[in-house]
Design a protein around this motif. Structure first.
Motif, PDB file in Angstrom:
ATOM      1  N   ILE A  87       0.805  -1.214   0.000  1.00 28.76           N
ATOM      2  CA  ILE A  87       0.000   0.000   0.000  1.00 28.76           C
ATOM      3  C   ILE A  87       0.838   1.264   0.000  1.00 28.76           C
ATOM      4  CG2 ILE A  87      -0.288   0.388   2.480  1.00 28.76           C
ATOM      5  CD1 ILE A  87      -3.443   0.224   1.449  1.00 28.76           C
ATOM      6  N   GLY A  88       2.101   1.171   0.331  1.00 28.09           N
ATOM      7  CA  GLY A  88       2.912   2.379   0.285  1.00 28.09           C
ATOM      8  C   GLY A  88       4.306   2.120   0.806  1.00 28.09           C
ATOM      9  N   ASP A  92      11.592  -6.680  -3.154  1.00 20.37           N
ATOM     10  CA  ASP A  92      10.728  -5.874  -2.277  1.00 20.37           C
ATOM     11  C   ASP A  92      10.694  -4.432  -2.764  1.00 20.37           C
ATOM     12  OD1 ASP A  92      10.023  -7.881  -0.580  1.00 20.37           O
ATOM     13  OD2 ASP A  92      11.763  -7.591   0.746  1.00 20.37           O
ATOM     14  N   ARG A  93      11.892  -3.922  -3.043  1.00 13.08           N
ATOM     15  CA  ARG A  93      11.983  -2.528  -3.478  1.00 13.08           C
ATOM     16  C   ARG A  93      11.216  -2.309  -4.773  1.00 13.08           C
ATOM     17  NH1 ARG A  93      15.679   0.470  -0.708  1.00 13.08           N
ATOM     18  NH2 ARG A  93      17.090  -0.712   0.620  1.00 13.08           N
ATOM     19  N   ILE A  94      11.400  -3.246  -5.714  1.00 11.82           N
ATOM     20  CA  ILE A  94      10.717  -3.107  -7.005  1.00 11.82           C
ATOM     21  C   ILE A  94       9.212  -3.137  -6.813  1.00 11.82           C
ATOM     22  CG2 ILE A  94      10.316  -4.240  -9.230  1.00 11.82           C
ATOM     23  CD1 ILE A  94      13.266  -5.029  -9.216  1.00 11.82           C
ATOM     24  N   GLN A  95       8.760  -4.058  -5.940  1.00 15.54           N
ATOM     25  CA  GLN A  95       7.320  -4.153  -5.682  1.00 15.54           C
ATOM     26  C   GLN A  95       6.749  -2.837  -5.163  1.00 15.54           C
ATOM     27  OE1 GLN A  95       5.746  -7.270  -3.304  1.00 15.54           O
ATOM     28  NE2 GLN A  95       5.015  -8.107  -5.253  1.00 15.54           N
ATOM     29  N   HIS A  96       7.539  -2.174  -4.322  1.00 13.85           N
ATOM     30  CA  HIS A  96       7.063  -0.908  -3.773  1.00 13.85           C
ATOM     31  C   HIS A  96       7.140   0.226  -4.782  1.00 13.85           C
ATOM     32  CE1 HIS A  96       7.349  -3.023   0.070  1.00 13.85           C
ATOM     33  NE2 HIS A  96       6.557  -2.055   0.556  1.00 13.85           N
ATOM     34  N   PHE A 118       1.937   7.819  -1.810  1.00 11.94           N
ATOM     35  CA  PHE A 118       2.390   6.459  -1.523  1.00 11.94           C
ATOM     36  C   PHE A 118       3.352   6.389  -0.335  1.00 11.94           C
ATOM     37  CE2 PHE A 118       1.092   6.290  -5.946  1.00 11.94           C
ATOM     38  CZ  PHE A 118       0.357   5.125  -5.965  1.00 11.94           C
ATOM     39  N   SER A 119       3.522   7.492   0.385  1.00  6.30           N
ATOM     40  CA  SER A 119       4.486   7.569   1.485  1.00  6.30           C
ATOM     41  C   SER A 119       5.826   7.008   1.060  1.00  6.30           C
ATOM     42  CB  SER A 119       3.999   6.800   2.717  1.00  6.30           C
ATOM     43  OG  SER A 119       2.671   7.062   2.969  1.00  6.30           O
ATOM     44  N   TYR A 120       6.219   7.308  -0.153  1.00  9.09           N
ATOM     45  CA  TYR A 120       7.458   6.770  -0.698  1.00  9.09           C
ATOM     46  C   TYR A 120       8.604   7.677  -0.272  1.00  9.09           C
ATOM     47  CZ  TYR A 120      10.617   4.702  -4.110  1.00  9.09           C
ATOM     48  OH  TYR A 120      11.665   4.063  -4.716  1.00  9.09           O
ATOM     49  N   PRO A 121       9.637   7.117   0.361  1.00 10.02           N
ATOM     50  CA  PRO A 121      10.665   7.975   0.959  1.00 10.02           C
ATOM     51  C   PRO A 121      11.616   8.582  -0.064  1.00 10.02           C
ATOM     52  CG  PRO A 121      11.268   5.686   1.240  1.00 10.02           C
ATOM     53  CD  PRO A 121       9.941   5.692   0.545  1.00 10.02           C
ATOM     54  N   GLY A 122      11.105   9.453  -0.881  1.00 14.63           N
ATOM     55  CA  GLY A 122      11.964  10.087  -1.881  1.00 14.63           C
ATOM     56  C   GLY A 122      12.120  11.562  -1.604  1.00 14.63           C
TER      57      GLY A 122
END
Lengths: 318, 307
Positions: free
Chosen positions: A161-162, A178-182, A263-267
């Motif tokens: 989910i994020g 895992d990273r790719i999935q996210h 997506f709360s993606y840490p970028g």
């Protein structure tokens, strides 16, 4: 020449954003101390202000900060308690994966869509592509992000989910998979929206090319269909498309800010929003400088790509 | 026997004016010309008379809003769209007007090679380039690097390597210096002497007279006269149509008398003879109907008064 422009642009951007931050309601001391503010008396406050040089004139403060930046010190992020340069470096790596995949995907898919629409101009497939592009060109990124999240993460449950990595897993146990999935959902969101621009431009440009004298002459020589496109259409339409895609770096960055937030993606994008909302002035200013460079490099690449790829400018210099 | 025969050709364009009214502009009407092997036919007319469209109509490369009627025959067989698709670029070749007809991003050598039909394209292209005095370095150039004369010879080379039997050259001379013009024209002559047919579309009647065998005079989208080059002598007594006479007289070395008025626009064509409003010989009869093309003294003319 370009480097002079880069330097003047950076100085101007730095000054403007510094003044904006200075005049914003953010109180750096409060932002630094946070909830413990009640325990800090007015005298202590003044001491901190004096220690940080906040009682000096604005322009002196700017020069203090500016000379530190020139020396390579962007300061320490208040939220992450880490040097700004480290925060940006780490975040940038995450964002780069996101933006690069979205950039490539939207570029290739958009180009193909534009080509198909132009070659089949006026048919149902052209109409569908146009309708899709016009609709998406007016779709906000965060809304599309939410939609994608709802469909693929909540209803279908195909993707997490994020965030950038699974929760509750040790850093060293996180796999590349895992990273790719996210990464997939944010990339999808950015790409779905990013194709519209390239597709519409490519379509129009290819229609112009197909109406040109040299294509008319190629037809007179018996060329048609795919051969005609391959020999004359592709090379004449690829050039503006590549340039456009490089110049779209700024939009990509803007889109990434919103998508990462959803997506709360840490970028970098998420860091920008955090820094803005929580008054992390050093991080915010560092991000401003960094994004300026990023966009400038995009435009520079667009410029250079034209010079390298277009024989009309390349051969003249020889 | 004619290798290419155009009979009663009409071309019109659909367009929309204010209020989305659809109108048909007839740009070519009841046009007939024939092309013989070993011969150069010059199609002469002022700009806007529909000359280029004739070339595009023969090759079937008119834009999609154009409609076409009449018949075009190649080697006594109707040129249908399907037949054209197999002949275009192989037996029928176009030599276009300017360097704009070359792909700006493709080396000219490769462009000429794409026109070759079978065999070794590279050596065919090099042979033709050598023949037209295009140096070895030219094949690696881009169109923007060519001079006007080089571009012209490159365009001609595309027709040469294709091995076409019929060449349609659209305004091959404007903007060139006299030496290059002479060279270009002699290339066409050579081509015709090898048994091929050339249709030379031009507004330059002087150049046309130098190398052509027959002249077809174009006015407002149709032919008004087809005459042998030999008829263009002296005061033009042998010429049949008043417009051709007027053109001949307008040349500087002749009487240098311009024709008053201008060619009618396709949207406002006169009902009768198209030239009547500017003609000295016009009578009320001329305005009744457009005259048919008729034979006269080994030529063709579209005038009821011509003798």
């Amino acid at each position: 020449m370009k480097s002079v422009r880069m330097v003047t642009l950076l100085v101007a951007i730095c000054l403007i954003s510094f003044l904006l931050v200075k005049n914003s309601p953010i109180d750096p001391i409060q932002a630094y101390i946070g909830a413990d503010m009640l325990k800090v008396g007015p005298e202590q406050r003044e001491k901190i202000a004096e220690y940080w040089g906040l009682d000096e004139p604005v322009i002196v403060q700017f020069f203090n900060w500016g000379s530190a930046v020139l020396a390579g010190d962007l300061g320490t992020s208040m939220i992450y308690r880490q040097p700004v340069i480290e925060v940006i470096g780490e975040r940038f790596f995450n964002s780069l994966a996101l933006m690069l995949s979205a950039w490539l995907l939207s570029g290739v898919v958009g180009f193909v869509m534009g080509v198909v629409a132009a070659m089949k101009k006026g048919t149902w497939i052209d109409r569908i592509i146009k309708w899709y592009c016009f609709t998406l060109a007016s779709t906000p990124t965060f809304w599309m992000g939410l939609l994608v999240l709802m469909v693929f993460a909540v209803w279908l449950g195909w993707f997490p989910i994020g965030m950038g990595v699974p929760a509750g897993v040790l850093a060293e146990d996180v796999t590349l998979m895992d990273r790719i999935q996210h990464l997939i959902l944010p990339v999808l969101t950015l790409s779905i929206l990013g194709v519209a621009n390239v597709a519409l431009h490519t379509r129009q440009k290819l229609i112009d090319v197909m109406a040109s004298d040299y294509v008319l002459f190629a037809r007179a020589r018996g060329e048609k269909g795919f051969v005609l496109f391959w020999r004359h259409g592709l090379r004449n339409v690829a050039l503006p498309a590549i340039t456009l895609q490089f110049a779209a770096f700024s939009e990509l960055f803007g889109g990434a800010v919103l998508a990462e937030q959803v997506f709360s993606y840490p970028g970098l994008g998420q860091a920008t929003v955090e820094a803005g909302l929580r008054g992390d002035v050093p991080l915010l200013l560092g991000l401003v400088i960094f994004s300026t460079i990023f966009v400038f490099v995009g435009n520079l690449l667009a410029d250079l790509s034209y010079r390298v790829l277009d024989p009309r400018t390349r051969e003249v210099r020889k | 026997m004619s290798i290419l025969e155009v009979e009663n050709l009409s071309v019109s364009f659909k367009s929309y004016t204010d209020g989305f009214k659809e109108i048909n502009h007839k740009v070519i009407s009841s046009l007939s010309v024939a092309l013989e092997a070993g011969e150069i036919l010059a199609v002469v007319g002022a700009s806007g008379s529909g000359k280029s469209l004739l070339a595009h109509a023969i090759l079937g490369i008119l834009p999609s809003n154009a409609s076409i009627s009449g018949s075009i025959k190649y080697k006594d067989e109707e040129l249908t769209a399907a037949r054209l698709a197999t002949l275009r670029g192989k037996e029928l070749a176009l030599v276009p007007q300017s360097v704009n007809f070359l792909d700006p991003l493709m080396r000219v050598g490769s462009q000429v090679r794409t026109a070759a039909n079978g065999g070794d394209a590279v050596s065919a292209q090099r042979k033709v380039f050598e023949r037209y005095h295009l140096g070895k370095e030219v094949e690696n150039m881009y169109p923007f690097q060519l001079s006007g004369g080089m571009a012209r010879r490159t365009l001609l080379s595309t027709a040469m390597v294709s091995g076409a039997k019929v060449i349609i050259a659209d305004e091959p001379t404007p903007g060139l210096d006299p030496v290059v013009i002479k060279e270009a024209l002699s290339n066409f002559r050579e081509f015709a002497d090898n048994g091929c047919a050339v249709m030379l579309i031009t507004h330059d009647i002087e150049s046309a007279l130098q190398i052509a065998d027959k002249i077809a005079v174009f006015y407002a989208g149709t032919t008004v006269e087809i005459a042998s080059v030999k008829d263009f002598v002296g005061k033009g007594e042998a010429i049949r149509h008043p417009y051709t006479k007027a053109l001949w007289r307008a040349l500087p070395q002749n009487e240098f008398i311009p024709i008053p008025g201008s060619q009618p626009h396709p949207s406002s064509l006169p009902s009768g003879c198209l030239f009547a409003p500017r003609c000295e010989m016009a009578t009320p009869e001329c305005e009744q109907a457009q005259p048919e093309m008729r034979e006269l003294r080994d030529g063709m003319v579209r005038c009821i008064h011509a003798t």
